[in-house]
Motif scaffolding. Structure first.
Motif, mmCIF file in Angstrom:
data_model
loop_
_atom_site.group_PDB
_atom_site.id
_atom_site.type_symbol
_atom_site.label_atom_id
_atom_site.label_comp_id
_atom_site.label_asym_id
_atom_site.label_seq_id
_atom_site.Cartn_x
_atom_site.Cartn_y
_atom_site.Cartn_z
ATOM 1 N N ALA A 97 -29.740 -86.833 52.780
ATOM 2 C CA ALA A 97 -28.348 -86.621 52.367
ATOM 3 C C ALA A 97 -28.274 -86.240 50.893
ATOM 4 O O ALA A 97 -27.506 -85.341 50.508
ATOM 5 N N GLU A 98 -29.072 -86.892 50.050
ATOM 6 C CA GLU A 98 -29.094 -86.570 48.625
ATOM 7 C C GLU A 98 -29.496 -85.114 48.406
ATOM 8 O O GLU A 98 -28.887 -84.397 47.596
ATOM 9 N N VAL A 99 -30.528 -84.681 49.132
ATOM 10 C CA VAL A 99 -31.011 -83.309 48.984
ATOM 11 C C VAL A 99 -29.966 -82.308 49.466
ATOM 12 O O VAL A 99 -29.731 -81.272 48.829
ATOM 13 N N LEU A 100 -29.324 -82.603 50.590
ATOM 14 C CA LEU A 100 -28.296 -81.707 51.116
ATOM 15 C C LEU A 100 -27.125 -81.567 50.142
ATOM 16 O O LEU A 100 -26.607 -80.463 49.928
ATOM 17 N N LEU A 101 -26.704 -82.661 49.549
ATOM 18 C CA LEU A 101 -25.591 -82.604 48.597
ATOM 19 C C LEU A 101 -26.005 -81.874 47.319
ATOM 20 O O LEU A 101 -25.201 -81.145 46.728
ATOM 21 N N TRP A 102 -27.269 -82.049 46.908
ATOM 22 C CA TRP A 102 -27.782 -81.244 45.795
ATOM 23 C C TRP A 102 -27.726 -79.761 46.148
ATOM 24 O O TRP A 102 -27.298 -78.924 45.346
ATOM 25 N N GLY A 103 -28.167 -79.425 47.368
ATOM 26 C CA GLY A 103 -28.142 -78.039 47.817
ATOM 27 C C GLY A 103 -26.742 -77.466 47.838
ATOM 28 O O GLY A 103 -26.510 -76.334 47.402
ATOM 29 N N LEU A 104 -25.781 -78.249 48.334
ATOM 30 C CA LEU A 104 -24.400 -77.782 48.415
ATOM 31 C C LEU A 104 -23.830 -77.510 47.021
ATOM 32 O O LEU A 104 -23.165 -76.492 46.800
ATOM 33 N N ARG A 105 -24.103 -78.418 46.082
ATOM 34 C CA ARG A 105 -23.608 -78.242 44.715
ATOM 35 C C ARG A 105 -24.295 -77.061 44.023
ATOM 36 O O ARG A 105 -23.654 -76.273 43.328
ATOM 37 N N THR A 106 -25.605 -76.944 44.224
ATOM 38 C CA THR A 106 -26.381 -75.890 43.558
ATOM 39 C C THR A 106 -25.976 -74.506 44.055
ATOM 40 O O THR A 106 -25.963 -73.541 43.279
ATOM 41 N N ALA A 107 -25.638 -74.416 45.339
ATOM 42 C CA ALA A 107 -25.322 -73.120 45.938
ATOM 43 C C ALA A 107 -23.935 -72.604 45.557
ATOM 44 O O ALA A 107 -23.627 -71.434 45.784
ATOM 45 N N ARG A 108 -23.099 -73.459 44.976
ATOM 46 C CA ARG A 108 -21.725 -73.043 44.654
ATOM 47 C C ARG A 108 -21.590 -72.734 43.170
ATOM 48 O O ARG A 108 -22.067 -73.478 42.315
ATOM 49 N N ARG A 109 -20.931 -71.631 42.852
ATOM 50 C CA ARG A 109 -20.807 -71.190 41.462
ATOM 51 C C ARG A 109 -19.763 -71.992 40.692
ATOM 52 O O ARG A 109 -19.816 -72.079 39.475
ATOM 53 N N LYS A 110 -18.789 -72.564 41.390
ATOM 54 C CA LYS A 110 -17.804 -73.444 40.755
ATOM 55 C C LYS A 110 -18.124 -74.890 41.117
ATOM 56 O O LYS A 110 -18.609 -75.155 42.213
ATOM 57 N N PRO A 111 -17.845 -75.837 40.235
ATOM 58 C CA PRO A 111 -18.123 -77.246 40.573
ATOM 59 C C PRO A 111 -17.172 -77.755 41.645
ATOM 60 O O PRO A 111 -16.020 -77.310 41.741
ATOM 61 N N PHE A 112 -17.668 -78.686 42.454
ATOM 62 C CA PHE A 112 -16.798 -79.353 43.417
ATOM 63 C C PHE A 112 -15.862 -80.306 42.675
ATOM 64 O O PHE A 112 -16.164 -80.781 41.578
ATOM 65 N N LYS A 113 -14.741 -80.592 43.314
ATOM 66 C CA LYS A 113 -13.792 -81.534 42.730
ATOM 67 C C LYS A 113 -13.254 -82.446 43.826
ATOM 68 O O LYS A 113 -13.384 -82.147 45.025
ATOM 69 N N ARG A 114 -12.674 -83.546 43.426
ATOM 70 C CA ARG A 114 -12.104 -84.481 44.381
ATOM 71 C C ARG A 114 -11.028 -83.774 45.209
ATOM 72 O O ARG A 114 -10.246 -82.984 44.685
ATOM 73 N N GLY A 115 -11.005 -84.077 46.496
ATOM 74 C CA GLY A 115 -10.030 -83.462 47.387
ATOM 75 C C GLY A 115 -10.532 -82.206 48.077
ATOM 76 O O GLY A 115 -9.853 -81.685 48.978
ATOM 77 N N ASP A 116 -11.718 -81.704 47.683
ATOM 78 C CA ASP A 116 -12.264 -80.529 48.356
ATOM 79 C C ASP A 116 -12.568 -80.848 49.820
ATOM 80 O O ASP A 116 -12.841 -81.991 50.188
ATOM 81 N N VAL A 117 -12.519 -79.801 50.641
ATOM 82 C CA VAL A 117 -12.706 -79.940 52.084
ATOM 83 C C VAL A 117 -14.114 -79.469 52.457
ATOM 84 O O VAL A 117 -14.492 -78.331 52.157
ATOM 85 N N VAL A 118 -14.878 -80.343 53.098
ATOM 86 C CA VAL A 118 -16.254 -80.018 53.484
ATOM 87 C C VAL A 118 -16.411 -80.218 54.989
ATOM 88 O O VAL A 118 -16.181 -81.313 55.512
ATOM 89 N N LEU A 119 -16.782 -79.146 55.673
ATOM 90 C CA LEU A 119 -17.028 -79.196 57.116
ATOM 91 C C LEU A 119 -18.446 -79.696 57.366
ATOM 92 O O LEU A 119 -19.405 -79.185 56.782
ATOM 93 N N VAL A 120 -18.590 -80.707 58.223
ATOM 94 C CA VAL A 120 -19.903 -81.213 58.624
ATOM 95 C C VAL A 120 -20.054 -80.973 60.125
ATOM 96 O O VAL A 120 -19.407 -81.627 60.939
ATOM 97 N N ARG A 121 -20.881 -79.997 60.472
ATOM 98 C CA ARG A 121 -21.176 -79.698 61.879
ATOM 99 C C ARG A 121 -22.518 -80.325 62.235
ATOM 100 O O ARG A 121 -23.462 -80.265 61.446
ATOM 101 N N PHE A 122 -22.615 -80.888 63.427
ATOM 102 C CA PHE A 122 -23.858 -81.571 63.781
ATOM 103 C C PHE A 122 -24.032 -81.631 65.290
ATOM 104 O O PHE A 122 -23.066 -81.647 66.047
ATOM 105 N N ASN A 123 -25.280 -81.648 65.702
ATOM 106 C CA ASN A 123 -25.617 -81.923 67.091
ATOM 107 C C ASN A 123 -25.651 -83.429 67.310
ATOM 108 O O ASN A 123 -25.748 -84.206 66.349
ATOM 109 N N LEU A 124 -25.597 -83.824 68.560
ATOM 110 C CA LEU A 124 -25.512 -85.245 68.894
ATOM 111 C C LEU A 124 -26.681 -86.041 68.308
ATOM 112 O O LEU A 124 -26.503 -87.164 67.809
#
Length: 399
Positions: free
Chosen positions: A11-38
């Motif tokens: 989870a730490e690595v994924l959140l690092w990846g999500l932040r690194t891949a975005r040119r603007k910083p995330f902020k509180r209230g942002d909407v993040v879709l989490v898709r997953f298999n069972l």
């Protein structure tokens, strides 16, 4: 198969990846879709907790099971096939991030479905991908994804599930106390190689291996990118070339699973940027149908190289995320048939209109299919001043 500690690290690595891949910083209230298999629900639970603690608004979406997906493609009529629930477009227009946790219970359940039906469905969803691409260009959206071990994946990779899990743990540095620090180190080293590649004035690249003899034309206003946080793991550096300059023969010695179909030993002959001849030891008809999905499906949207010094992946994993990042003995190169990546544009990405993309030779398609060559190879850059320089040989960049 992954311990609670390893899930927290993932989870730490994924959140690092999500932040690194975005040119603007995330902020509180942002909407993040989490898709997953069972089978990925344990990691989804960890991620949701982390996102809530960060002040984000996670949107959960469970992917259909193999039975659901099979029933859909078998029973859906033409209208049902392209149906979107109310609010789908509005959701995508407000997404700030997306994380996909891939843990398939089956990878062959669609093998008997007409590929044309799958293509129609894929084409009907392209507008959603276009929305996210536009949001990514403005810095309002980023995405990342990962994979978890399942019995199905292990079976098709001809491994025990425990050995399959070890490959994931090793590749994503989940066996390190601070995996994010390791990813930051890879990110830093890759940045130096990208700077070196982007400092060359290249007319074309020549890829040579035992069975491949391919010319790739980068085109104007291009840059090499990669190891950006988008995929976990990701060790590839890539460019979206001017599709019109592709010529010669490309050969994928690594098998590939797509939409339930296994293809082996794919050989593509390109003339004037288009794959005019398609051969495969198995799955030839499926490959041909995929390449006829739309006009751009028979053109190249990506050219990629992976340095074996970065990647610890040394087994076939029966999944593109890992197989396109194969390190092994000779590293790998791969081409993607279909859509290109706008972020390989060397300029103000917000100025990259559809018309400008067409002028510059950025390919457009509903398809994006990576086909991997793991043979010993040399890649030579032909420079505008007439000189030649080897940029990649024996699995390593020549940096």
């Amino acid at each position: 198969m992954l311990t609670n500690v390893q899930l927290e690290r993932y989870a730490e690595v994924l959140l690092w990846g999500l932040r690194t891949a975005r040119r603007k910083p995330f902020k509180r209230g942002d909407v993040v879709l989490v898709r997953f298999n069972l089978d990925a629900v344990s990691l989804a639970e960890v991620l949701e907790r982390r996102l809530l603690e960060m002040g984000m608004n996670p949107v959960r979406r469970l992917n259909p099971t193999p039975a659901m997906e099979s029933n859909f493609f078998q029973l859906a009529n033409r209208r049902q096939l392209v149906f979107d629930p109310p609010g789908e477009s509005e959701l995508y227009q407000h997404l700030n991030g997306s994380i996909f946790l891939h843990a398939p219970a089956s990878i062959t359940h669609l093998s008997k479905i007409d590929p044309k039906k799958i293509s129609r469905f894929t084409l009907s969803k392209k507008y959603l991908r276009d929305i996210l691409e536009e949001r990514e260009q403005t810095g309002d959206f980023s995405w990342t994804l990962c994979m978890l071990p399942t019995a199905e994946l292990a079976k098709h990779a001809r491994m025990e599930k425990s050995d399959y899990a070890k490959q994931i743990i090793k590749a994503c540095f989940l066996n390190r106390q601070d995996p994010v620090a390791q990813w930051k180190s890879v990110f830093k080293n890759a940045a130096a190689i990208k700077k070196w590649l982007n400092g060359m004035d290249v007319t074309h690249y020549h890829v040579e291996s035992e069975n491949a003899d391919l010319v790739i034309t980068p085109g104007k206003k291009r840059k090499w990118i990669g190891i950006s946080g988008h995929n976990i793991p990701s060790f590839e550096l890539f460019i979206s070339p001017d599709w019109r300059g592709t010529r010669g023969v490309y050969y994928a010695d690594q098998p590939s699973y797509r939409s339930g179909n296994l293809v082996r030993q794919v050989r593509l002959t390109f003339k004037k940027g288009v794959a005019v001849d398609v051969e495969a030891e198995s799955g030839s008809n499926f490959v041909k149908k995929q390449l006829s999905m739309d006009r751009g499906a028979s053109r190249i949207g990506e050219f990629s190289l992976t340095d074996k010094r970065f990647s610890k992946i040394d087994r076939f994993m029966a999944n593109t995320l890992f197989d396109e990042n194969y390190g092994g003995r000779w590293g790998n190169c791969h081409v993607a048939l279909g859509s290109s990546y706008a972020d390989t544009f060397d300029g103000d990405i917000q100025s990259l209109t559809k018309e400008k993309k067409n002028r510059l030779g950025f390919n457009d398609s509903a398809l994006h299919w990576d086909l991997v060559n793991t043979e010993k190879k040399r890649v030579t850059a032909h420079l505008s001043d007439g000189r030649r320089t080897t940029i990649y040989e024996d699995g390593c960049f020549a940096f």
